[in-house]
Motif scaffolding. Sequence first.
Motif, PDB file in Angstrom:
ATOM      1  N   LEU A 284      58.104  67.498   0.355  1.00  0.00           N
ATOM      2  CA  LEU A 284      56.665  67.232  -0.241  1.00  0.00           C
ATOM      3  C   LEU A 284      55.604  67.376   0.972  1.00  0.00           C
ATOM      4  CD1 LEU A 284      54.474  66.721  -2.260  1.00  0.00           C
ATOM      5  CD2 LEU A 284      55.060  64.288  -1.995  1.00  0.00           C
ATOM      6  N   THR A 285      54.845  68.075   1.046  1.00  0.00           N
ATOM      7  CA  THR A 285      53.668  68.316   1.983  1.00  0.00           C
ATOM      8  C   THR A 285      52.525  68.178   1.221  1.00  0.00           C
ATOM      9  OG1 THR A 285      54.970  70.263   3.255  1.00  0.00           O
ATOM     10  CG2 THR A 285      52.740  69.925   3.652  1.00  0.00           C
ATOM     11  N   LEU A 286      51.683  67.238   2.087  1.00  0.00           N
ATOM     12  CA  LEU A 286      50.448  66.696   1.361  1.00  0.00           C
ATOM     13  C   LEU A 286      49.511  66.171   2.425  1.00  0.00           C
ATOM     14  CD1 LEU A 286      50.898  63.255  -0.458  1.00  0.00           C
ATOM     15  CD2 LEU A 286      52.520  64.263   1.497  1.00  0.00           C
ATOM     16  N   GLY A 287      48.350  66.060   1.993  1.00  0.00           N
ATOM     17  CA  GLY A 287      47.242  65.573   3.193  1.00  0.00           C
ATOM     18  C   GLY A 287      46.388  64.274   2.547  1.00  0.00           C
ATOM     19  N   ALA A 288      45.807  63.742   3.425  1.00  0.00           N
ATOM     20  CA  ALA A 288      44.809  62.631   3.193  1.00  0.00           C
ATOM     21  C   ALA A 288      43.862  62.668   4.167  1.00  0.00           C
ATOM     22  CB  ALA A 288      45.678  61.401   2.612  1.00  0.00           C
ATOM     23  N   TRP A 289      42.851  61.578   4.000  1.00  0.00           N
ATOM     24  CA  TRP A 289      41.773  61.317   5.087  1.00  0.00           C
ATOM     25  C   TRP A 289      42.343  60.384   6.257  1.00  0.00           C
ATOM     26  CZ3 TRP A 289      42.080  59.362   0.095  1.00  0.00           C
ATOM     27  CH2 TRP A 289      42.444  57.930   0.037  1.00  0.00           C
ATOM     28  N   SER A 290      43.580  59.898   6.252  1.00  0.00           N
ATOM     29  CA  SER A 290      44.210  59.268   7.262  1.00  0.00           C
ATOM     30  C   SER A 290      45.786  59.466   7.130  1.00  0.00           C
ATOM     31  CB  SER A 290      43.889  57.930   7.389  1.00  0.00           C
ATOM     32  OG  SER A 290      44.291  57.119   6.293  1.00  0.00           O
ATOM     33  N   TRP A 291      46.320  59.119   8.342  1.00  0.00           N
ATOM     34  CA  TRP A 291      47.933  59.078   8.013  1.00  0.00           C
ATOM     35  C   TRP A 291      48.416  57.828   7.355  1.00  0.00           C
ATOM     36  CZ3 TRP A 291      50.090  63.395   9.406  1.00  0.00           C
ATOM     37  CH2 TRP A 291      49.553  64.180  10.203  1.00  0.00           C
ATOM     38  N   GLY A 293      47.071  57.015   4.875  1.00  0.00           N
ATOM     39  CA  GLY A 293      46.729  57.465   3.314  1.00  0.00           C
ATOM     40  C   GLY A 293      47.892  58.379   2.994  1.00  0.00           C
ATOM     41  N   VAL A 294      48.395  59.270   3.989  1.00  0.00           N
ATOM     42  CA  VAL A 294      49.581  60.212   3.773  1.00  0.00           C
ATOM     43  C   VAL A 294      50.939  59.339   3.297  1.00  0.00           C
ATOM     44  CG1 VAL A 294      51.098  61.892   4.249  1.00  0.00           C
ATOM     45  CG2 VAL A 294      48.639  62.125   4.946  1.00  0.00           C
ATOM     46  N   ALA A 295      51.133  58.315   4.167  1.00  0.00           N
ATOM     47  CA  ALA A 295      52.172  57.296   4.069  1.00  0.00           C
ATOM     48  C   ALA A 295      52.154  56.557   2.763  1.00  0.00           C
ATOM     49  CB  ALA A 295      52.128  56.294   5.303  1.00  0.00           C
ATOM     50  N   GLY A 296      50.995  56.138   2.411  1.00  0.00           N
ATOM     51  CA  GLY A 296      50.821  55.446   1.085  1.00  0.00           C
ATOM     52  C   GLY A 296      51.084  56.213  -0.082  1.00  0.00           C
ATOM     53  N   ILE A 297      50.752  57.445  -0.291  1.00  0.00           N
ATOM     54  CA  ILE A 297      51.038  58.485  -1.228  1.00  0.00           C
ATOM     55  C   ILE A 297      52.612  58.655  -1.382  1.00  0.00           C
ATOM     56  CG2 ILE A 297      50.752  60.605  -2.251  1.00  0.00           C
ATOM     57  CD1 ILE A 297      48.082  60.759  -0.864  1.00  0.00           C
ATOM     58  N   LEU A 298      53.300  58.856  -0.154  1.00  0.00           N
ATOM     59  CA  LEU A 298      54.734  59.079   0.053  1.00  0.00           C
ATOM     60  C   LEU A 298      55.414  57.678  -0.601  1.00  0.00           C
ATOM     61  CD1 LEU A 298      55.168  60.871   3.392  1.00  0.00           C
ATOM     62  CD2 LEU A 298      55.342  62.028   1.014  1.00  0.00           C
ATOM     63  N   ALA A 299      54.723  56.578  -0.513  1.00  0.00           N
ATOM     64  CA  ALA A 299      55.404  55.320  -0.879  1.00  0.00           C
ATOM     65  C   ALA A 299      55.452  55.156  -2.346  1.00  0.00           C
ATOM     66  CB  ALA A 299      54.670  54.060  -0.052  1.00  0.00           C
ATOM     67  N   THR A 300      54.363  55.757  -2.994  1.00  0.00           N
ATOM     68  CA  THR A 300      54.645  55.902  -4.448  1.00  0.00           C
ATOM     69  C   THR A 300      55.578  56.398  -5.136  1.00  0.00           C
ATOM     70  OG1 THR A 300      53.035  57.759  -4.809  1.00  0.00           O
ATOM     71  CG2 THR A 300      51.862  55.644  -4.341  1.00  0.00           C
ATOM     72  N   PHE A 301      56.350  57.199  -4.471  1.00  0.00           N
ATOM     73  CA  PHE A 301      57.283  57.879  -5.316  1.00  0.00           C
ATOM     74  C   PHE A 301      58.705  56.962  -5.023  1.00  0.00           C
ATOM     75  CE2 PHE A 301      54.974  61.533  -4.187  1.00  0.00           C
ATOM     76  CZ  PHE A 301      54.875  62.145  -5.632  1.00  0.00           C
ATOM     77  N   ASP A 302      58.644  55.645  -4.372  1.00  0.00           N
ATOM     78  CA  ASP A 302      59.839  54.558  -4.559  1.00  0.00           C
ATOM     79  C   ASP A 302      61.354  55.363  -4.279  1.00  0.00           C
ATOM     80  OD1 ASP A 302      60.680  52.135  -4.672  1.00  0.00           O
ATOM     81  OD2 ASP A 302      61.094  52.193  -7.053  1.00  0.00           O
ATOM     82  N   THR A 314      55.186  59.525  10.746  1.00  0.00           N
ATOM     83  CA  THR A 314      56.323  58.549  11.041  1.00  0.00           C
ATOM     84  C   THR A 314      55.801  57.069  11.473  1.00  0.00           C
ATOM     85  OG1 THR A 314      58.047  60.040  11.667  1.00  0.00           O
ATOM     86  CG2 THR A 314      58.522  57.910  12.311  1.00  0.00           C
ATOM     87  N   ALA A 315      54.955  57.035  12.680  1.00  0.00           N
ATOM     88  CA  ALA A 315      54.131  55.748  12.974  1.00  0.00           C
ATOM     89  C   ALA A 315      53.428  55.217  12.145  1.00  0.00           C
ATOM     90  CB  ALA A 315      53.391  56.028  14.376  1.00  0.00           C
ATOM     91  N   ALA A 316      52.750  55.920  11.103  1.00  0.00           N
ATOM     92  CA  ALA A 316      52.077  55.343  10.084  1.00  0.00           C
ATOM     93  C   ALA A 316      53.006  54.759   9.032  1.00  0.00           C
ATOM     94  CB  ALA A 316      51.012  56.311   9.403  1.00  0.00           C
ATOM     95  N   CYS A 317      54.056  55.265   8.872  1.00  0.00           N
ATOM     96  CA  CYS A 317      55.044  54.610   7.545  1.00  0.00           C
ATOM     97  C   CYS A 317      55.572  53.387   8.504  1.00  0.00           C
ATOM     98  CB  CYS A 317      55.977  55.477   7.533  1.00  0.00           C
ATOM     99  SG  CYS A 317      55.568  57.026   6.244  1.00  0.00           S
ATOM    100  N   HIS A 318      55.797  53.341   9.437  1.00  0.00           N
ATOM    101  CA  HIS A 318      56.270  51.894  10.148  1.00  0.00           C
ATOM    102  C   HIS A 318      55.382  50.709  10.114  1.00  0.00           C
ATOM    103  CE1 HIS A 318      59.416  54.596  12.780  1.00  0.00           C
ATOM    104  NE2 HIS A 318      59.721  54.205  11.476  1.00  0.00           N
TER     105      HIS A 318
END
Length: 334
Positions: A284-291, A293-302, A314-318
Amino acid sequence: MANTSRRALRLLSSFGSRRLWPLRELAATLGVSERTVRRDIETLRGLGYPITTVHGPDGGYQLGAGRTLPPLVFDHDQALAVAVALQTAPSTVFGLRDDAARALVTLEQAMPAALREAMKSLRLTRLRNYWEFPAPPIDPAALTAVGTAVRHRHVVVTETLRADGSRPAPGDDDFRPARRIEPHHLVVWAGRWYLVAHDLGDHQWRVHRVERLRIRPTTCTFRPRQPPYDDLAHFVMSSHDRGDVPAAWECTGSARLNLSAGTVARWAPSGSVVEHLDAEHCRLTLGAWSWAGVAGILATFDTELTDLHPPELTAACHRLAHRLGTAGDPGEEP
């Protein structure tokens, strides 16, 4: 008398939107008894409207053949619906915004005074939804060509263009040879035009971005086919290979998800791209206003996330994982 006149107007509007009306449905639409509908129909007949009765289990009432309704027969609610629709129509076709504004003025001038005032009372400003990323407006001629082919069921020959509208040359990664397809249905989703079509080359159903197709009509006709899903919206939204490209964001990243492409495509936000990897994985490739934000959207897929790019994601996910792990802990900084 005033109530009868209003119902008669609504009756005329109903016959303009649908040819045959069962008595029960007319009564439900008008919010009156079937006896009242019969009486109002007799009133219209007395005014010269040849409303005929169709007998049988599928019967009802319809406007007589060879007779059309007077122009612009709108009731109050329809007038408001037209005013709202013309002012909130997305600009997915070149010149649509100006044309919609001119159409609203034309309709207002042709309306009775009371309906004209109702339409003028609704002046609004449509703000952009930042999660929608409409494609560049489509040439009306191209859209008309596609719509005509769908309506008349004509086979078309298509070439797929690059995202920037250029034509790829043979040997380029984006090059796809011309295909003969049966165009079945147009779908608009998140400000983008999609064509549901059956490919005559490999006999597969596909979803195409209309503005990325160069279309050459033919005179060959085809018979309607049953789409793979009764719900065309579900088919479009769950098709990962539909010609989408990443939307322009301040931050754009990607990750490998342990979910099928069809599942992710169904719920991925507008402006993202889903790449099929295998039956149980996709990228999945996507964008947001911040890293974040991208990490948060990816987290919604559980699901598990691997192979993240770029390092900032990667740093934003950590960081997000740490914040969520300490959420509600008064000993940690918010």
